[in-house]
Design an enzyme around this catalytic site. Structure first.
Site, PDB file in Angstrom:
ATOM      1  N   HIS A  25       5.326  -2.128   5.784  1.00 43.08           N
ATOM      2  CA  HIS A  25       5.768  -1.129   4.794  1.00 43.08           C
ATOM      3  C   HIS A  25       6.360   0.119   5.446  1.00 43.08           C
ATOM      4  CE1 HIS A  25       4.285  -3.232   1.199  1.00 43.08           C
ATOM      5  NE2 HIS A  25       3.447  -3.775   2.065  1.00 43.08           N
ATOM      6  N   THR A  26       6.627   0.037   6.709  1.00 48.99           N
ATOM      7  CA  THR A  26       7.253   1.164   7.401  1.00 48.99           C
ATOM      8  C   THR A  26       8.780   1.114   7.271  1.00 48.99           C
ATOM      9  OG1 THR A  26       6.998  -0.208   9.361  1.00 48.99           O
ATOM     10  CG2 THR A  26       5.493   1.638   9.147  1.00 48.99           C
ATOM     11  N   SER A  59      18.428 -27.732  -4.507  1.00 51.21           N
ATOM     12  CA  SER A  59      17.289 -27.648  -3.592  1.00 51.21           C
ATOM     13  C   SER A  59      16.675 -29.038  -3.425  1.00 51.21           C
ATOM     14  CB  SER A  59      16.232 -26.679  -4.140  1.00 51.21           C
ATOM     15  OG  SER A  59      15.013 -26.922  -3.473  1.00 51.21           O
ATOM     16  N   SER A 117      10.656 -16.234   2.868  1.00 52.65           N
ATOM     17  CA  SER A 117      11.576 -17.305   2.486  1.00 52.65           C
ATOM     18  C   SER A 117      12.743 -16.700   1.706  1.00 52.65           C
ATOM     19  CB  SER A 117      10.851 -18.366   1.664  1.00 52.65           C
ATOM     20  OG  SER A 117      10.231 -17.770   0.560  1.00 52.65           O
ATOM     21  N   ASP A 162      13.122  -7.870   6.790  1.00 49.45           N
ATOM     22  CA  ASP A 162      13.112  -9.333   6.685  1.00 49.45           C
ATOM     23  C   ASP A 162      14.483  -9.921   6.976  1.00 49.45           C
ATOM     24  OD1 ASP A 162      10.584  -8.795   5.876  1.00 49.45           O
ATOM     25  OD2 ASP A 162      10.887  -9.359   3.787  1.00 49.45           O
ATOM     26  N   TYR A 212       4.706  -3.401  -4.947  1.00 46.25           N
ATOM     27  CA  TYR A 212       5.579  -3.049  -3.817  1.00 46.25           C
ATOM     28  C   TYR A 212       6.426  -1.831  -4.188  1.00 46.25           C
ATOM     29  CZ  TYR A 212       8.888  -3.649   0.016  1.00 46.25           C
ATOM     30  OH  TYR A 212       9.657  -3.460   1.141  1.00 46.25           O
TER      31      TYR A 212
HETATM   32  C1  GLA Z   1       8.384  -7.291   2.348  1.00 46.49           C
HETATM   33  C2  GLA Z   1       9.716  -6.544   2.338  1.00 46.49           C
HETATM   34  C3  GLA Z   1       9.997  -5.874   3.679  1.00 46.49           C
HETATM   35  C4  GLA Z   1       8.810  -5.045   4.155  1.00 46.49           C
HETATM   36  C5  GLA Z   1       7.515  -5.849   4.050  1.00 46.49           C
HETATM   37  C6  GLA Z   1       6.303  -5.022   4.343  1.00 46.49           C
HETATM   38  O1  GLA Z   1       8.424  -8.390   3.208  1.00 46.49           O
HETATM   39  O2  GLA Z   1      10.773  -7.425   2.022  1.00 46.49           O
HETATM   40  O3  GLA Z   1      11.162  -5.091   3.588  1.00 46.49           O
HETATM   41  O4  GLA Z   1       8.725  -3.837   3.468  1.00 46.49           O
HETATM   42  O5  GLA Z   1       7.348  -6.411   2.753  1.00 46.49           O
HETATM   43  O6  GLA Z   1       6.302  -4.615   5.651  1.00 46.49           O
END
Ligand code: GLA
Length: 376
Positions: A25-26, A59, A117, A162, A212
């Protein structure tokens, strides 16, 4: 779907999932992260179908598909379609060179398990279309458009980690990414004789996406309070614990906890990088446990299942450290386990987990791997 009968793929792309060693979450707080791609991935096969704007996607894993018209892209009721539609929508803002295509998608990446994913799906599609239609997009623009697709079509206000990890990773390394400057450095991940073992809780709580976005807002509230005294602060990246502490009453306990987790987590990413570089494996493990404690108690994005597995691992000397990886509320715990004790530990964990939650634990080893690539 009809095209499957007569499919002669021109292009095959592999797009991996990721783990994040530390730095949770950084990213949307413009701090540091330390992720890497893993071998579990989504395979895309593409062919142009000579139509102007008709695209068929199928898929193979879920045995389901859909057809879309490039001139009429809008959100779908079906979740996975939105990852595809969102990417096509973003690409259409940059170029009109994409024409009709057929595409199959096949995955050995468990969904909803904190291994991204979603990013693998977005980035693999962007990467494939870039090659198939010669769009000339850079890796960074594919990373960014995939992130925006998730904001606009899926509704998660995710950071950049990600998508960056899925595209940019390098075998045998984690990426130290500065989410403010987007500068990055490949850090060798040599933790022999330990291995990275993922324990999939197999729970993914529905609140993940809404919580989130709430966490992101809570961090912004903290920044707003601090800015009154420190106008130069633009994100939690610019904040230290000394700057934060005097504002505890004004922001309230919850916001204070969220902010202090992020400030500490940024410090841990940098400490982890040093520990890896100097092979201080005990410290690597301690940082994982420390991070999980914050994830659970301060940022409150863990769940009983993840907490159980992390606590369970603490009784094993052969486990250096463990924590929940990814966005939270379930998914996988990442465990660094001595290679001679993997069977003992995972068998005992699976039994204890089954007794506690009546769920069959999924166990797999992962290795830092390369990013999205063309394989044929
Ligand atoms: C999800 C989000 C990322 C990140 C993580 C937590 O995977 O897509 O951008 O914030 O959570 O680190």
């Amino acid at each position: 779907m009809e095209f499957i009968e007569d499919f002669t793929p021109e292009l095959t792309v592999k797009s991996p999932g990721r783990i994040n060693l530390i730095g949770e979450h950084t990213d949307y707080n413009l701090g540091y992260v330390l992720p890497t791609a893993i071998e579990n991935q989504i395979t895309f096969r593409f062919q142009r179908n000579n139509s102007v704007s008709t695209c068929n996607l199928y898929s193979l894993t879920y045995d389901t598909g859909f057809t879309l018209d490039l001139n009429m892209i809008s959100k779908s009721e079906v979740e996975w379609e939105n990852y595809i539609l969102g990417v096509l929508n973003e690409i259409s803002k940059l170029t009109d060179r994409v024409k009709g295509f057929d595409c199959t998608v096949e995955s050995n990446l468990p969904t909803g398990s904190g291994l991204s994913s979603s990013a693998a799906l977005e980035c693999g599609l962007a990467y494939g279309l870039n090659e198939l239609f010669g769009l000339g997009l850079s890796k960074m623009s594919m990373v960014k458009l995939s992130q925006i697709a998730e904001h606009t079509y899926v509704g998660t206000q995710c950071g950049i980690m990600d998508q960056f990890a899925s595209v940019m990773s390098k075998e045998g390394h984690v990426i130290l990414l500065d989410c403010k400057s987007l500068e990055y450095d490949y850090v060798p991940m040599d933790i022999r004789p330990y291995k990275i073992i993922l324990l999939n809780t197999k729970v993914s709580h529905n609140l993940a996406s809404s919580e989130y976005n709430t966490r992101k807002q809570e961090c912004q509230k903290g920044v707003d309070v601090i800015r009154k005294k420190h106008p130069q602060v633009n994100s939690l990246r610019d904040v230290t614990l000394d700057m934060l502490r005097p504002h505890k009453n004004e922001m309230g306990q919850t916001i204070f906890n969220r902010c202090s987790f992020i400030v500490e987590e940024n410090r841990r990413v940098l400490a982890m990088t040093q520990a890896l570089k100097s092979s201080k494996l005990e410290e690597v493990g301690d940082l994982l446990y420390e991070a999980h404690d914050g994830i659970s108690k301060l940022y409150e994005v863990s769940c009983p299942e993840s907490d159980f597995l992390v606590n369970f691992s603490k009784d094993y000397d052969a486990v250096l450290g463990a924590r929940q990886t990814g966005g939270g509320f379930g998914g996988c715990t990442l465990n660094l386990v001595h290679e001679t004790a993997i069977d003992d530990f995972t068998t005992a964990a699976a039994k204890a987990y089954k007794d506690a939650f009546a769920i069959d634990l999924e166990v797999f080893e992962v290795r830092p791997s390369g990013g999205t690539r063309i394989v044929g």
